[in-house]
Design an enzyme around this catalytic site. Structure first.
Site, PDB file in Angstrom:
ATOM      1  N   LYS A  97       7.377  -9.641  -0.156  1.00 21.19           N
ATOM      2  CA  LYS A  97       6.066 -10.245  -0.378  1.00 21.19           C
ATOM      3  C   LYS A  97       5.532 -10.811   0.936  1.00 21.19           C
ATOM      4  O   LYS A  97       6.275 -10.955   1.919  1.00 21.19           O
ATOM      5  CB  LYS A  97       6.161 -11.340  -1.437  1.00 21.19           C
ATOM      6  N   ARG A 136       7.012 -24.570 -11.640  1.00 20.39           N
ATOM      7  CA  ARG A 136       5.937 -23.785 -11.022  1.00 20.39           C
ATOM      8  C   ARG A 136       5.400 -22.788 -12.050  1.00 20.39           C
ATOM      9  O   ARG A 136       4.303 -22.951 -12.565  1.00 20.39           O
ATOM     10  CB  ARG A 136       6.454 -23.082  -9.758  1.00 20.39           C
ATOM     11  N   TYR A 182      -9.046 -27.610  26.487  1.00 15.48           N
ATOM     12  CA  TYR A 182     -10.163 -28.335  25.885  1.00 15.48           C
ATOM     13  C   TYR A 182      -9.902 -29.828  25.799  1.00 15.48           C
ATOM     14  O   TYR A 182      -8.767 -30.278  25.596  1.00 15.48           O
ATOM     15  CB  TYR A 182     -10.440 -27.797  24.481  1.00 15.48           C
TER      16      TYR A 182
END
Length: 812
Positions: free
Chosen positions: A481, A579, A706
């Site tokens: 997955k 879950r 930055y």
């Protein structure tokens, strides 16, 4: 060549079956997936702890193989045209045949062993000695109990020198390798820490490796190890060394070694600066000195040495092509290996090869190239690009195979146009002198220099280590997955299918669809199916997880409407993860429902462990298992048929072996990320690399990136690396939190991570240059460490690597 009757006598076999025992055998097989010459092949049904070659006899028979060596009873009626040689041990029979074949040759044989560097030394000796000899050598890293036998079988009357390597991982293995190789000259590269777990001491390891050299007239290698063996010519700084090193001086990328040999001062020049390559070059030089080569000749040939890349790489090409780069050597055995690899890549694309002349074609090129043509035809190749005058003249292909011939690589590149290849899988294979790396560069997709390298050998090795912890009957579901944890779905699934995992697991149906479209045939479990994916589930033969009554009833209504019965599903139970899954309060109702339905067929019942890696939670893990077993028992009773039971993930395979049940789900561990037990010797599958674009020389007080948050506190060298948060390198790693591996040192990030670039402080990294490679995570810098710096887990790091980062797959 030998007949099957000859071989039966040699290996002490009992012939059974009704086949032709006068059949000539030219090729040996142990893998039914690699059949190229079925009529002249002998298949050895080898039995290992996790695999039994007898299970693949039917596959080999369907592909035309008619000769087999077996160690278990066979129903010969199922294979009426086949001949079987019954033996006690198929591997020992293979080795006995190789040893008998070796006895027919009196040419010089160089046997090479050691902890590291065996393959490099073998390949360099091939390059150095090729002008004077017709050499047979072990393909790639064929140095195992099986690989040595297959290598020795390659000996032919036209050869004048053999180079065979031997590798062992535990005591007692070398004796059989020595019987097959029987070297005249032994080469010992070194004695290091590799495979230490198989030996009680370094002395035992040296003694076991030394068994290869019993009967050799000389052993060559570095002091102090060769000095412990009789009849040695060693190199080193000790007074007794045959090639005594006086000094080593590195000049850029070259190393100059001042030495003395038999009282004569010599200088050896190696075109390398790293210690390992210099040591391997000195071993090779000592072999040539022993063989009588002059120092001038040795240095000239060392200067022409090419680095050995043993990796067979899988890359994305332009115009939708898939490239398999094997521009390493051109011989029939490695061609078969590469074609086998190509066949394992389920791309669904037509197959193309780009081939150079084969140096082993010899004085009978027509006969040799007939074998090449047969291998190409067996692999289903539809287009051939032939580069070289020999192959262009002698390789005859079927009329339906497209054929393009060029005098040399320059001629091909001069005429190459991008439209020549489109949506094809292309194997690029040629001898080093043809410099096919230029062809690879022309065909590659143009991307920036940040690359995620995927080591398919490491993946297979990690899988093997986990399998060694399982009972023989326990099945494996490999989790692919989330783009195989960032490593690439179809490519990873192809190698898992090749290694016979039992199931694949994906998160969503579209992941399973992509695998099916890539030719993956394994059963695929979809963890998160919903109503919108039902059409895809049916069309692509995917097996959904059912975790609630609403999804159960919706899927049943869909199957009823489509007129489908007994569709395979997997039932998820809730035992403490909280879950997804049916709870204990729902189990009785679920059992009654499943008992009365004909639309579904339960393939497995499973649950998820919440904390299997944590010793502090072991009581809870055992509580989860007890809940799971109680719920599963009710389903068993109601259904009246068997289904697979599974609860173990990667951590549980190691820490809770009693919870293997019928199947385990192997996920992150397969990719080389292990829990803290350190019981396994896993290797990182994925390595994220980039390169240095520019170096800046700054003074104290200057700022970087930055918002000027990176402040230089002293005169510093700052390297800009071609990776940023758009590639998956998190901004959380800025301001010195993260580090990268450069030239053997960790260099901290300075300032803010930008979208496409990140700056690191390389002030204290000696010799750093523009273009240097930087490892972001991988073999040298474990992903676990990067995750710790970020305050997260390796899953997030690996799955976060952007799709714009090129994946390069390689196999030794």
């Amino acid at each position: 060549m030998y007949t099957l009757s000859n071989i039966a006598d040699v290996i002490g076999a009992r012939p059974i079956g009704g086949g032709d025992n006068s059949r000539v055998v030219a090729h040996l097989l142990h893998d039914s997936r690699g059949v190229s010459f079925p009529e002249s092949s002998l298949f050895f049904a080898l039995v290992t702890r996790r695999s039994d070659g007898h299970h693949y006899i039917g596959d080999a028979y369907r592909k035309g193989v008619r000769a087999f060596v077996v160690s278990e009873p066979i129903n010969v009626d199922e294979f009426p045209a086949a001949s079987f040689l019954q033996v006690t041990n198929s591997l020992h029979a293979l080795q006995a045949l190789a040893a008998w074949h070796r006895a027919h040759f009196s040419i010089p044989v160089i046997g090479i062993t050691g902890s590291n560097g065996k393959t490099i030394v073998k390949e360099w000796l091939f390059q150095l000695l090729e002008p004077e000899y017709r050499i047979v050598r072990s393909p790639r890293s064929y140095n195992s109990q099986i690989g040595v036998a297959l290598s020795v079988w390659m000996l032919r009357p036209e050869h004048t020198l053999a180079l065979f390597e031997a590798g062992i991982s535990e005591a007692g293995e070398m004796e059989r390798l020595a019987l097959m190789i029987r070297p005249d000259i032994g080469v010992l590269t070194n004695i290091g820490s590799a495979h230490d777990e198989g030996f009680v001491s370094t002395e035992q390891k040296r003694s076991e490796k030394g068994r290869l050299f019993e009967g050799a007239r000389v052993v060559i290698g570095p002091e102090p190890w060769t000095g412990l063996l009789p009849h040695h010519v060693s190199w080193g700084q000790e007074s007794g060394a045959g090639l005594r090193i006086e000094s080593i001086r590195r000049e850029g990328s070259e190393t100059r070694v001042a030495a003395s040999y038999r009282g004569v001062t010599v200088e050896i020049r190696a075109p390398f600066s790293d210690e390992a390559s210099v040591a391997n070059a000195l071993t090779c030089a000592t072999v040539l000195i022993y063989l009588g080569y002059s120092i001038d000749t040795i240095n000239n040939r060392l200067a022409a040495l090419q680095a050995v890349d043993m990796r067979l790489q899988l890359k994305r090409g332009a115009n939708g092509c898939t490239l398999i780069n094997d521009s390493y050597s051109a011989d029939l055995t490695s061609l078969q290996h590469a074609l086998h690899f190509m066949g394992g890549q389920q791309t669904g694309q037509p197959r193309t090869v780009i081939l150079s002349d084969f140096t082993e074609a010899g004085t009978q090129p027509e006969r040799f190239y007939t074998q090449v043509a047969a291998a190409l035809e067996a692999a289903g190749v539809r287009k051939c690009v032939l580069i070289g005058e020999g192959i262009g003249r002698h390789l005859v292909l079927p009329a339906d195979v497209q054929r393009f011939a060029y005098r040399d690589t320059d001629a091909f590149l001069a005429q190459y146009r991008p439209g020549l290849f489109r949506d094809e899988t292309i194997l690029i294979k040629g001898g080093r002198s043809f410099r096919f790396e230029r062809i690879v560069a022309a065909l590659e997709t143009r991307v920036h220099q940040t690359v995620l390298e995927i080591d398919l050998n490491a993946l297979a090795g990690n899988l093997k280590q986990y399998r060694a912890l399982l009972r023989p009957q326990t099945k494996v579901m490999a989790m692919v997955k989330a783009f195989s944890y960032g490593s690439g779905s179809a490519e990873i699934a192809s190698i898992l299918q090749y290694h016979h995992v039992d199931y694949l697991g994906v998160a969503y149906a579209d992941e399973g669809v992509a695998l099916r479209q890539s030719g993956i045939a394994l059963p695929i479990m979809v963890m998160n199916a919903d109503a919108s994916s039902f059409d895809a589930l049916i069309e692509y033969q995917l097996q959904p997880v059912i975790y609630s009554f609403p999804i159960l009833e919706a899927f049943e209504r869909y199957l009823q409407r489509e007129g489908l019965q007994s569709w395979p599903v997997h039932i998820e139970l809730e035992t403490g993860m909280n879950r997804l899954g049916f709870s204990a309060l729902e189990i009785d109702a679920l059992a009654r429902h499943l008992q009365g339905t004909g639309w579904l067929r339960v393939q497995s019942v499973f649950s998820h462990l919440a904390a299997s890696e944590d010793p502090a939670q072991d009581d809870f893990t055992r509580e989860q298992a007890a809940r799971y077993e109680a719920m599963t028992a009710k389903l068993k009773s109601a259904l009246g048929y068997r289904f697979l039971e599974h609860i173990s993930n990667s951590a549980a395979i190691i820490r809770h072996p009693q919870l293997q049940y019928d199947l385990v789900r192997l996920g992150i561990g397969m990719y080389g990320v292990e829990i803290e037990t350190k019981q396994l010797e896993l290797h990182a599958v994925a390595t994220l690399r980039s390169t240095i674009a520019q170096l800046k020389y700054l003074e104290a007080g200057e700022t970087v990136s930055y918002n000027r948050r990176g402040v230089v506190k002293e005169a510093s060298v700052i390297a800009t690396v071609r990776i940023g948060y758009a590639d998956g390198y998190s901004r959380r790693l800025g301001y010195g939190i993260g580090k990268m591996w450069v030239r053997g040192h960790l260099a901290p990030v300075i300032g803010t991570v930008c979208m496409d670039m990140t700056m690191i402080d390389v002030t204290h990294v000696p010799g750093v240059e523009v273009g240097d490679e930087v490892e972001v995570f991988g073999q040298e810098l474990p992903v676990q460490q990067v995750a710790e710096w970020m305050g997260t887990i390796p899953y997030e790091i690996m799955t976060g690597v952007s799709q714009r980062v090129k994946r390069v797959y390689f196999q030794e």
